[in-house]
Design a protein around this motif. Structure first.
Motif, mmCIF file in Angstrom:
data_model
loop_
_atom_site.group_PDB
_atom_site.id
_atom_site.type_symbol
_atom_site.label_atom_id
_atom_site.label_comp_id
_atom_site.label_asym_id
_atom_site.label_seq_id
_atom_site.Cartn_x
_atom_site.Cartn_y
_atom_site.Cartn_z
ATOM 1 N N GLY A 259 62.987 56.558 -10.377
ATOM 2 C CA GLY A 259 63.191 56.436 -9.180
ATOM 3 C C GLY A 259 62.100 54.697 -8.917
ATOM 4 O O GLY A 259 61.161 54.634 -9.481
ATOM 5 N N SER A 260 62.228 53.860 -8.007
ATOM 6 C CA SER A 260 61.509 52.968 -8.173
ATOM 7 C C SER A 260 61.780 52.422 -6.826
ATOM 8 O O SER A 260 62.388 51.906 -5.617
ATOM 9 C CB SER A 260 61.470 51.517 -9.097
ATOM 10 O OG SER A 260 60.746 50.372 -8.494
ATOM 11 N N VAL A 261 60.258 52.415 -5.604
ATOM 12 C CA VAL A 261 60.369 51.777 -4.390
ATOM 13 C C VAL A 261 60.493 50.552 -4.137
ATOM 14 O O VAL A 261 58.963 49.795 -5.096
ATOM 15 C CB VAL A 261 59.538 53.292 -3.752
ATOM 16 C CG1 VAL A 261 59.491 52.342 -2.311
ATOM 17 C CG2 VAL A 261 60.484 54.846 -3.986
ATOM 18 N N THR A 262 60.774 49.190 -3.774
ATOM 19 C CA THR A 262 60.329 48.137 -3.729
ATOM 20 C C THR A 262 59.232 48.170 -2.907
ATOM 21 O O THR A 262 58.539 48.560 -2.281
ATOM 22 C CB THR A 262 61.692 46.931 -2.406
ATOM 23 O OG1 THR A 262 60.987 48.276 -0.853
ATOM 24 C CG2 THR A 262 63.031 47.453 -3.168
ATOM 25 N N GLY A 263 58.496 46.958 -3.425
ATOM 26 C CA GLY A 263 57.087 46.617 -2.729
ATOM 27 C C GLY A 263 56.154 47.103 -4.457
ATOM 28 O O GLY A 263 56.522 47.514 -4.881
ATOM 29 N N SER A 264 54.274 46.758 -3.390
ATOM 30 C CA SER A 264 53.477 47.351 -4.517
ATOM 31 C C SER A 264 51.804 47.650 -3.857
ATOM 32 O O SER A 264 52.963 47.333 -1.948
ATOM 33 C CB SER A 264 53.274 46.078 -5.569
ATOM 34 O OG SER A 264 52.916 45.528 -4.450
ATOM 35 N N GLY A 265 51.134 48.138 -4.192
ATOM 36 C CA GLY A 265 49.982 48.301 -3.208
ATOM 37 C C GLY A 265 50.196 50.018 -3.277
ATOM 38 O O GLY A 265 51.120 50.500 -3.520
ATOM 39 N N PRO A 266 48.890 50.138 -2.460
ATOM 40 C CA PRO A 266 49.172 51.256 -1.201
ATOM 41 C C PRO A 266 50.344 52.207 -0.657
ATOM 42 O O PRO A 266 50.807 52.728 -0.344
ATOM 43 C CB PRO A 266 48.153 51.421 -0.866
ATOM 44 C CG PRO A 266 46.485 50.331 -1.103
ATOM 45 C CD PRO A 266 48.111 49.581 -2.152
ATOM 46 N N SER A 267 50.898 50.684 0.429
ATOM 47 C CA SER A 267 52.155 51.362 0.921
ATOM 48 C C SER A 267 53.425 51.586 0.062
ATOM 49 O O SER A 267 53.886 52.396 0.473
ATOM 50 C CB SER A 267 52.507 50.583 1.399
ATOM 51 O OG SER A 267 53.061 48.863 1.182
ATOM 52 N N ALA A 268 53.621 51.150 -1.307
ATOM 53 C CA ALA A 268 54.469 51.376 -1.705
ATOM 54 C C ALA A 268 54.088 52.766 -2.285
ATOM 55 O O ALA A 268 55.863 53.732 -2.918
ATOM 56 C CB ALA A 268 55.174 50.278 -2.755
ATOM 57 N N VAL A 269 53.078 52.776 -2.917
ATOM 58 C CA VAL A 269 52.773 53.849 -3.927
ATOM 59 C C VAL A 269 52.465 55.538 -2.781
ATOM 60 O O VAL A 269 53.542 56.496 -3.110
ATOM 61 C CB VAL A 269 51.440 54.237 -4.164
ATOM 62 C CG1 VAL A 269 51.211 55.859 -4.656
ATOM 63 C CG2 VAL A 269 51.317 52.825 -5.200
ATOM 64 N N ALA A 270 52.908 55.226 -1.178
ATOM 65 C CA ALA A 270 53.125 56.408 -0.561
ATOM 66 C C ALA A 270 54.238 56.820 0.418
ATOM 67 O O ALA A 270 54.260 58.135 -0.091
ATOM 68 C CB ALA A 270 52.778 55.660 0.816
ATOM 69 N N ALA A 271 55.223 55.203 -0.130
ATOM 70 C CA ALA A 271 56.731 55.600 -0.412
ATOM 71 C C ALA A 271 57.369 56.485 -0.897
ATOM 72 O O ALA A 271 58.053 57.275 -0.862
ATOM 73 C CB ALA A 271 56.807 53.826 0.579
ATOM 74 N N MET A 272 56.938 56.104 -2.350
ATOM 75 C CA MET A 272 57.241 57.111 -3.518
ATOM 76 C C MET A 272 56.644 57.950 -3.480
ATOM 77 O O MET A 272 57.791 59.268 -4.180
ATOM 78 C CB MET A 272 56.866 55.684 -4.524
ATOM 79 C CG MET A 272 56.901 56.750 -5.367
ATOM 80 S SD MET A 272 55.647 58.288 -6.296
ATOM 81 C CE MET A 272 54.099 57.456 -6.489
ATOM 82 N N GLY A 273 55.780 58.711 -3.064
ATOM 83 C CA GLY A 273 55.554 60.348 -2.753
ATOM 84 C C GLY A 273 56.335 61.074 -1.940
ATOM 85 O O GLY A 273 57.018 61.975 -1.746
#
Length: 469
Positions: A284-298
């Motif tokens: 899968g892939s979550v929109t955005g980049s950076g720490p906020s996107a990584v946290a949302a992905m988790g």
């Protein structure tokens, strides 16, 4: 007649020493005979001095522009050392990066010095080195006469540490000039040392220019240092959120490739054992980049694992629950996902996708995309639901799941990117088809032959390969 006053020029410090080619007049030993004043002499001296100032400003402007174009910490350190060597008239040098906050990274970069030669320098007691004295000073202010260290003739210095004398003779340097890399805003981040092959020291003018350049370099390096720390933090967080290892399930071999973009995106993969010897595969892939996107992905990945354990045999239900969770908890974010419920003993896969690219089946007799139904990404509809599809891989075939970053990094239109991906999968050599890791690596290298760094995108790339026995 009063001597002419030098005009104040914007950006020029009137205390800059005169240029090297301007010789200070010597006092006469006897009274000189009276002579008529030369009308053009004061004007010529003023022009000469102004020309020196303009030359210095031009040089600093060019060097700082080159440094500003660097985007990586190592690259900036090498550029700073080279420019500083030109300013002080040295040939070699080293920069010791050692931030005063203790958070690192601690590193040493050399100019015209091999790793072995840097190793020899590191054997000198720290307190005997100029960079050690600068870094260990109680306070570190902006570079200037009070903080620079000039050693014009090392071998003639009776107070020089014996080990330092031995290393200097071995490496063939006879003098050094050191400046701290420190400022009030950035604090102390390191020190730079330039080495001379013969006894020498920079002129006052060269030292002034080097100090101005070092002050700018300190601020630029401090910004790159913060960016580097942010990237490392994001990469560490991502690594902890990704599965440490893939499960071993009878009847299937698994392999995954994960390449993170410069900013750290939200692409992910997962493989988890399920009841009744089943296996869940997801990308899968979550929109955005950076720490906020990584946290949302988790968060999204953890939720999908929970839903897969409870109702994994129905991929549509898993993604429907994920859609509802994303819409309620993060309404401003969307995501794509693909979940597959596998029964390896039966070579049966039931899968559903939400805005995600279709998987590839790679085998000796066929290379084709799985025909999945079209659907919007998660978070894009009030209620998400799309029918699942069932496939039956033949013995020896590999099912390849991937994220859209693989296609976007080609820099081509999507239809051409899909064609390139299909051609890469069809070209997997026969000896590599028994190893899913080799299959994924071949596809990645063929789709992106120039590598990830030169691709036309900063997105993540994820490939998850499952080969069925």
């Amino acid at each position: 007649m009063n001597a002419p006053h030098l005009p104040k020029v914007a950006g020029i410090d009137s205390t800059v020493p005169p240029p090297a080619h301007t010789v200070a007049p010597t006092a006469p030993t006897a009274p000189a005979p009276a002579a008529s004043p030369t009308p053009g002499a004061p004007c010529a001296a003023l022009q000469d001095r102004l020309a020196g100032w303009v030359s210095d400003l031009t040089t600093l402007h060019e060097l700082t522009e080159r440094l500003a174009r660097t985007t990586a910490l190592d690259e900036a350190l090498r550029e700073m050392l080279g420019a500083g060597a030109a300013l002080v008239g040295a040939r070699r040098g080293l920069a010791v990066l050692e931030p005063g906050d203790g958070l690192g990274p601690d590193t040493t970069t050399g100019l015209e010095l091999t790793r072995a030669e840097l190793g020899h320098l590191e054997t000198v007691p720290r307190g005997a080195t100029s960079y050690g004295r600068l870094l260990d000073a109680p306070t570190a202010g902006a570079p200037g006469p009070a903080t620079e260290i000039v050693q014009p003739d090392l071998l003639a210095d009776d107070s020089l540490d014996p080990r330092h004398r031995e290393v200097a003779a071995r490496l063939g340097y006879a003098a050094s000039y050191a400046l701290p890399l420190a400022s009030e805003a950035a604090g102390r981040i390191g020190a730079a040392v330039w080495l001379y092959d013969e006894p020498a020291e920079p002129t006052e003018r060269r030292r002034h220019l080097a100090g101005l350049y070092a002050a700018y370099a300190t601020e630029h390096l401090a910004r790159l240092l913060e960016l580097d720390r942010a990237r490392v933090t994001a990469a560490t967080l991502r690594a902890e959120l990704m599965p440490a290892r893939l499960p071993r399930v009878a009847g299937v071999q698994l392999a995954a490739l994960h390449r993170t973009g410069p900013r750290g995106g939200g692409d992910w993969h997962d493989a988890l054992p399920l009841p009744d010897a089943a296996l869940g595969l997801a990308v899968g892939s979550v929109t955005g980049s950076g720490p906020s996107a990584v946290a949302a992905m988790g968060r999204l990945r953890a939720s999908l694992r929970a839903y897969a354990v409870m109702e994994g045999e129905d991929p549509v239900a898993v993604l429907s629950d994920l859609e509802l969770l994303l819409r309620l908890t993060e309404p401003a974010r969307s995501a794509t996902a693909l979940f597959a419920y596998c029964e390896p003993a039966l070579r049966k896969i039931v899968l559903a996708g939400a805005g995600h690219s279709p998987p590839l089946i790679i085998g000796e007799r066929r290379t084709e995309f799985v025909e999945t139904s079209l659907s919007a990404p998660l978070g894009m509809l009030a209620c998400w639901e799309a029918p699942s599809v069932e496939i039956s891989p033949e013995p020896g075939e590999t099912v390849l799941l991937y994220t859209d970053g693989l296609l976007h990094r080609t820099g081509e239109a999507m239809d051409r990117a899909f064609a390139r991906l299909h051609a890469a999968a069809a070209s997997v050599p026969k000896p590599l088809r028994d190893d899913p890791a080799a299959v994924a690596d071949h596809v990645l290298r063929t789709v992106l032959p120039d590598g990830l760094d030169t691709a036309d995108s900063e997105e993540d790339v994820v490939l998850l390969a499952a080969r069925f026995a």
